[in-house]
Design a protein around this motif. Structure first.
Motif, PDB file in Angstrom:
ATOM      1  N   SER A   1       0.848  -1.184   0.000  1.00  0.00           N
ATOM      2  CA  SER A   1       0.000   0.000   0.000  1.00  0.00           C
ATOM      3  C   SER A   1       0.886   1.236   0.000  1.00  0.00           C
ATOM      4  CB  SER A   1      -0.906   0.008   1.234  1.00  0.00           C
ATOM      5  OG  SER A   1      -0.175   0.341   2.406  1.00  0.00           O
ATOM      6  N   ARG A   2       0.281   2.402  -0.061  1.00  0.00           N
ATOM      7  CA  ARG A   2       1.059   3.639  -0.085  1.00  0.00           C
ATOM      8  C   ARG A   2       1.800   3.876   1.230  1.00  0.00           C
ATOM      9  NH1 ARG A   2      -0.020   6.917  -4.461  1.00  0.00           N
ATOM     10  NH2 ARG A   2      -1.927   6.473  -5.638  1.00  0.00           N
ATOM     11  N   LEU A   3       1.375   3.233   2.314  1.00  0.00           N
ATOM     12  CA  LEU A   3       2.031   3.408   3.604  1.00  0.00           C
ATOM     13  C   LEU A   3       3.013   2.297   3.935  1.00  0.00           C
ATOM     14  CD1 LEU A   3      -0.599   4.753   6.175  1.00  0.00           C
ATOM     15  CD2 LEU A   3       1.203   5.975   4.967  1.00  0.00           C
ATOM     16  N   GLY A   4       2.975   1.202   3.189  1.00  0.00           N
ATOM     17  CA  GLY A   4       3.822   0.059   3.490  1.00  0.00           C
ATOM     18  C   GLY A   4       3.075  -1.225   3.199  1.00  0.00           C
ATOM     19  N   TYR A   5       3.573  -2.319   3.732  1.00  0.00           N
ATOM     20  CA  TYR A   5       2.918  -3.606   3.547  1.00  0.00           C
ATOM     21  C   TYR A   5       1.756  -3.712   4.530  1.00  0.00           C
ATOM     22  CZ  TYR A   5       7.022  -4.744   0.821  1.00  0.00           C
ATOM     23  OH  TYR A   5       8.014  -4.725  -0.126  1.00  0.00           O
ATOM     24  N   ILE A   6       0.649  -4.218   4.038  1.00  0.00           N
ATOM     25  CA  ILE A   6      -0.555  -4.294   4.848  1.00  0.00           C
ATOM     26  C   ILE A   6      -1.162  -5.683   4.749  1.00  0.00           C
ATOM     27  CG2 ILE A   6      -2.047  -3.412   2.995  1.00  0.00           C
ATOM     28  CD1 ILE A   6      -3.647  -1.945   5.195  1.00  0.00           C
ATOM     29  N   ALA A   7      -1.622  -6.199   5.891  1.00  0.00           N
ATOM     30  CA  ALA A   7      -2.314  -7.490   5.950  1.00  0.00           C
ATOM     31  C   ALA A   7      -3.659  -7.241   6.614  1.00  0.00           C
ATOM     32  CB  ALA A   7      -1.499  -8.511   6.738  1.00  0.00           C
ATOM     33  N   ILE A   8      -4.738  -7.418   5.864  1.00  0.00           N
ATOM     34  CA  ILE A   8      -6.074  -7.162   6.384  1.00  0.00           C
ATOM     35  C   ILE A   8      -6.568  -8.400   7.116  1.00  0.00           C
ATOM     36  CG2 ILE A   8      -8.441  -6.559   5.780  1.00  0.00           C
ATOM     37  CD1 ILE A   8      -7.347  -5.106   3.349  1.00  0.00           C
ATOM     38  N   THR A   9      -6.999  -8.211   8.353  1.00  0.00           N
ATOM     39  CA  THR A   9      -7.557  -9.285   9.155  1.00  0.00           C
ATOM     40  C   THR A   9      -9.057  -9.057   9.299  1.00  0.00           C
ATOM     41  OG1 THR A   9      -7.241  -8.123  11.259  1.00  0.00           O
ATOM     42  CG2 THR A   9      -5.380  -9.417  10.418  1.00  0.00           C
ATOM     43  N   GLU A  10      -9.744 -10.008   9.916  1.00  0.00           N
ATOM     44  CA  GLU A  10     -11.189  -9.878  10.063  1.00  0.00           C
ATOM     45  C   GLU A  10     -11.560  -8.738  11.006  1.00  0.00           C
ATOM     46  OE1 GLU A  10     -12.456 -13.718  11.289  1.00  0.00           O
ATOM     47  OE2 GLU A  10     -11.822 -14.668   9.418  1.00  0.00           O
ATOM     48  N   ARG A  11     -10.662  -8.386  11.921  1.00  0.00           N
ATOM     49  CA  ARG A  11     -10.955  -7.355  12.914  1.00  0.00           C
ATOM     50  C   ARG A  11     -10.207  -6.047  12.654  1.00  0.00           C
ATOM     51  NH1 ARG A  11     -13.445  -9.279  17.470  1.00  0.00           N
ATOM     52  NH2 ARG A  11     -12.767  -7.398  18.557  1.00  0.00           N
ATOM     53  N   GLY A  12      -9.368  -5.990  11.631  1.00  0.00           N
ATOM     54  CA  GLY A  12      -8.609  -4.777  11.374  1.00  0.00           C
ATOM     55  C   GLY A  12      -7.515  -5.009  10.367  1.00  0.00           C
ATOM     56  N   TYR A  13      -6.289  -4.597  10.715  1.00  0.00           N
ATOM     57  CA  TYR A  13      -5.183  -4.758   9.779  1.00  0.00           C
ATOM     58  C   TYR A  13      -3.863  -4.709  10.534  1.00  0.00           C
ATOM     59  CZ  TYR A  13      -4.485   0.313  10.187  1.00  0.00           C
ATOM     60  OH  TYR A  13      -4.243   1.578  10.665  1.00  0.00           O
ATOM     61  N   GLU A  14      -2.830  -5.225   9.877  1.00  0.00           N
ATOM     62  CA  GLU A  14      -1.465  -5.127  10.354  1.00  0.00           C
ATOM     63  C   GLU A  14      -0.660  -4.352   9.321  1.00  0.00           C
ATOM     64  OE1 GLU A  14      -0.045  -9.028  11.094  1.00  0.00           O
ATOM     65  OE2 GLU A  14      -1.515  -9.463  12.656  1.00  0.00           O
ATOM     66  N   LEU A  15       0.263  -3.492   9.789  1.00  0.00           N
ATOM     67  CA  LEU A  15       1.006  -2.615   8.888  1.00  0.00           C
ATOM     68  C   LEU A  15       2.495  -2.713   9.195  1.00  0.00           C
ATOM     69  CD1 LEU A  15       0.690  -0.378   6.680  1.00  0.00           C
ATOM     70  CD2 LEU A  15       0.732   1.278   8.561  1.00  0.00           C
ATOM     71  N   SER A  16       3.297  -2.752   8.137  1.00  0.00           N
ATOM     72  CA  SER A  16       4.752  -2.791   8.284  1.00  0.00           C
ATOM     73  C   SER A  16       5.382  -1.882   7.250  1.00  0.00           C
ATOM     74  CB  SER A  16       5.288  -4.215   8.115  1.00  0.00           C
ATOM     75  OG  SER A  16       6.698  -4.233   8.140  1.00  0.00           O
ATOM     76  N   THR A  17       6.260  -1.000   7.670  1.00  0.00           N
ATOM     77  CA  THR A  17       6.955  -0.125   6.733  1.00  0.00           C
ATOM     78  C   THR A  17       8.245  -0.745   6.209  1.00  0.00           C
ATOM     79  OG1 THR A  17       8.072   0.988   8.581  1.00  0.00           O
ATOM     80  CG2 THR A  17       6.008   1.949   7.784  1.00  0.00           C
ATOM     81  N   ASP A  18       8.775  -1.755   6.920  1.00  0.00           N
ATOM     82  CA  ASP A  18      10.039  -2.357   6.517  1.00  0.00           C
ATOM     83  C   ASP A  18       9.934  -3.837   6.155  1.00  0.00           C
ATOM     84  OD1 ASP A  18       9.669  -3.531   8.980  1.00  0.00           O
ATOM     85  OD2 ASP A  18      11.440  -2.648   9.919  1.00  0.00           O
ATOM     86  N   GLY A  19       8.725  -4.413   6.250  1.00  0.00           N
ATOM     87  CA  GLY A  19       8.530  -5.817   5.936  1.00  0.00           C
ATOM     88  C   GLY A  19       8.963  -6.760   7.032  1.00  0.00           C
ATOM     89  N   LEU A  20       9.460  -6.224   8.150  1.00  0.00           N
ATOM     90  CA  LEU A  20       9.973  -7.055   9.243  1.00  0.00           C
ATOM     91  C   LEU A  20       9.165  -6.876  10.523  1.00  0.00           C
ATOM     92  CD1 LEU A  20      13.782  -6.389   8.663  1.00  0.00           C
ATOM     93  CD2 LEU A  20      12.489  -8.422   7.971  1.00  0.00           C
ATOM     94  N   GLU A  21       9.015  -5.622  10.952  1.00  0.00           N
ATOM     95  CA  GLU A  21       8.259  -5.319  12.163  1.00  0.00           C
ATOM     96  C   GLU A  21       6.832  -4.930  11.791  1.00  0.00           C
ATOM     97  OE1 GLU A  21       9.473  -5.762  15.168  1.00  0.00           O
ATOM     98  OE2 GLU A  21      11.441  -6.341  14.376  1.00  0.00           O
ATOM     99  N   TRP A  22       5.887  -5.542  12.471  1.00  0.00           N
ATOM    100  CA  TRP A  22       4.486  -5.323  12.162  1.00  0.00           C
ATOM    101  C   TRP A  22       3.759  -4.759  13.379  1.00  0.00           C
ATOM    102  CZ3 TRP A  22       2.166  -6.524   7.388  1.00  0.00           C
ATOM    103  CH2 TRP A  22       3.020  -7.136   6.462  1.00  0.00           C
ATOM    104  N   ARG A  23       2.830  -3.845  13.138  1.00  0.00           N
ATOM    105  CA  ARG A  23       1.971  -3.327  14.188  1.00  0.00           C
ATOM    106  C   ARG A  23       0.522  -3.625  13.856  1.00  0.00           C
ATOM    107  NH1 ARG A  23       1.547   2.905  16.565  1.00  0.00           N
ATOM    108  NH2 ARG A  23      -0.142   2.462  18.041  1.00  0.00           N
ATOM    109  N   ARG A  24      -0.209  -4.099  14.848  1.00  0.00           N
ATOM    110  CA  ARG A  24      -1.602  -4.486  14.650  1.00  0.00           C
ATOM    111  C   ARG A  24      -2.529  -3.354  15.060  1.00  0.00           C
ATOM    112  NH1 ARG A  24      -3.518 -10.264  16.688  1.00  0.00           N
ATOM    113  NH2 ARG A  24      -2.069 -10.738  14.980  1.00  0.00           N
ATOM    114  N   TYR A  25      -3.542  -3.106  14.222  1.00  0.00           N
ATOM    115  CA  TYR A  25      -4.567  -2.093  14.481  1.00  0.00           C
ATOM    116  C   TYR A  25      -5.937  -2.755  14.394  1.00  0.00           C
ATOM    117  CZ  TYR A  25      -0.772   1.194  13.377  1.00  0.00           C
ATOM    118  OH  TYR A  25       0.411   1.883  13.340  1.00  0.00           O
TER     119      TYR A  25
END
Length: 410
Positions: A381-405
């Motif tokens: 995505s324009r902000l980094g790598y994104i993984a959409i989950t059923e309850r929200g999403y996870e975002l990573s700008t470097d492909g290594l560290e992920w933050r869950r929202y």
């Protein structure tokens, strides 16, 4: 005979173009539906074993909600809310689609939510469906063109067959208007505007009069073509640029049977077009990512055996002028039938990620080592790598560290 050969070749090209490639959202939806069905079946089996005397078996086959949620009811039937789409601008202003699937059926209601801090979400309202084919429409593209701009492309079924309907909002989804999507795009732009997205140029593939891809423009949601596009046919573009700002498209060179990747580092003013070799006659599904000037591409398609999956991984160190195939299904059987997307990580590794399995390569995709999967489809995505989950999403700008929202489900 030459005339017959040319006619058959043209017919073959039209049929190929009329068969759309699955996008990341389609893959994500299939994975989510499979998870819901799998979870439902497991729950049903356990329930039947425990209370088989008191509860009819068919009742146990009703879908169950994601863990930690209670099933809301619509019209007396159980429903499962889930996050369907998440999109962001470069500045972090985002929109999400919360869908509702009554009785495990495809979503028939969708709510738009908005956020300007990645965390706090405001419910905007129900996303309107195009008329008169509201019940037959399928949302194919969810585009965020600016902090207050959204465009939705629907595939609907009109009198003449399937067609594309676009709806556009410039006030954050509070009001919408229809935007024409012509069979022939005539507006021309010299470069891709900031915030724009790329889409296939033809709303009706079998009636295609736009030979290249389309630029969906901020400010209006209308389509235009570039003044100097790459010389390719049957073109399918990547919607947004890579981390290094490369725009990319895949298509067929004129008069050639193979495929080529075209890359632009100056917002579509000039393009570098290079052939890529993979053992399939169909276009397949492509992903292109980049990190620190290195480009990676992957293609998924049916091989000669007819089995779909990963066919090849490619690497370019010179801005897309040349591509080296570092992995191929013919030489490597470890990922046969595999369907995963690429992550170019900040530590120089390449990650091939699917919901249920993933691999890391430290040598550009030549060898793979299994790693822990994310449990969701990963896309760029324009902000980094994104993984959409059923309850929200996870975002990573470097492909290594992920933050869950989390995004509100109610």
């Amino acid at each position: 005979m030459p005339d017959l050969d040319r006619g058959l070749a043209a017919l073959r090209d039209e049929l190929r173009a009329a068969m759309p490639m699955p996008d990341v959202d389609s893959v994500a939806r299939r994975h989510r539906d499979r998870r819901i069905r799998r979870r439902t079946v497991i729950g049903a089996i356990v329930a039947v074993v425990v209370v088989s005397v008191a509860v009819p078996v068919l009742r146990q086959l009703e879908p169950i909600p994601p863990t930690g949620t209670s099933p809301p009811t619509v019209g007396g039937s159980s429903s499962v809310p889930f996050i369907n789409r998440v999109r962001f601008t470069d500045g972090g202003h985002g929109y999400a689609v919360r869908a509702l699937s009554p009785d495990g059926k495809p979503p028939n209601e969708a709510t738009l939510l908005a956020s300007d801090d990645l965390t706090t979400w405001e419910e905007i309202g129900t996303i309107p469906k195009p008329e008169p084919a509201a019940e037959l429409g399928h949302l194919t593209h969810f585009m965020v063109l600016g902090p207050d701009e959204i465009a939705l492309d629907w595939d609907t079924f009109g009198i003449g067959g399937p067609e594309k309907t676009r709806m556009y909002s410039d006030d954050g989804g509070r009001t919408w208007r229809h935007v024409p999507v012509p069979a022939t795009v005539t507006d021309v732009v010299p470069a891709i505007p900031e915030g724009a997205e790329l889409q296939p140029g033809c709303p009706r593939p079998w009636d295609c009069r736009t030979s290249t891809f389309a630029v969906v423009r901020p400010g209006s949601g209308t389509s235009a073509v570039l003044a100097d596009p790459p010389p390719l046919r049957n073109v399918v573009p990547g919607a947004v640029p890579t981390a290094d700002g490369y725009w990319w498209v895949v298509g067929q060179p004129p008069g050639a049977e193979g495929w080529a990747l075209a890359v632009s580092a100056d917002d579509g003013r000039t393009w570098t077009t290079s052939p890529v070799i993979f053992p399939a006659t169909e276009r397949g599904q492509w992903w292109v990512v980049s990190r620190d000037g290195v480009l990676y591409a992957s293609v998924h398609a049916e091989a000669g055996s007819g089995e779909p999956g990963l066919l090849g991984i490619y690497r370019s160190d010179d801005g897309g002028r040349t591509w080296e195939q570092t992995w191929s299904r013919s030489k490597h059987k470890d990922l046969a039938g595999y369907f995963g997307t690429l992550i170019a990580a900040a530590d120089g590794t390449l990650i091939v990620s699917a919901p249920d399995e993933a691999y890391t390569s430290a040598d550009g995709g030549r060898t793979m080592v299994p790693r822990e999967p994310r449990g969701a489809v990963v896309s760029w995505s324009r902000l980094g790598y994104i993984a959409i989950t059923e309850r929200g999403y996870e975002l990573s700008t470097d492909g290594l560290e992920w933050r869950r929202y989390e995004i509100p489900l109610e």
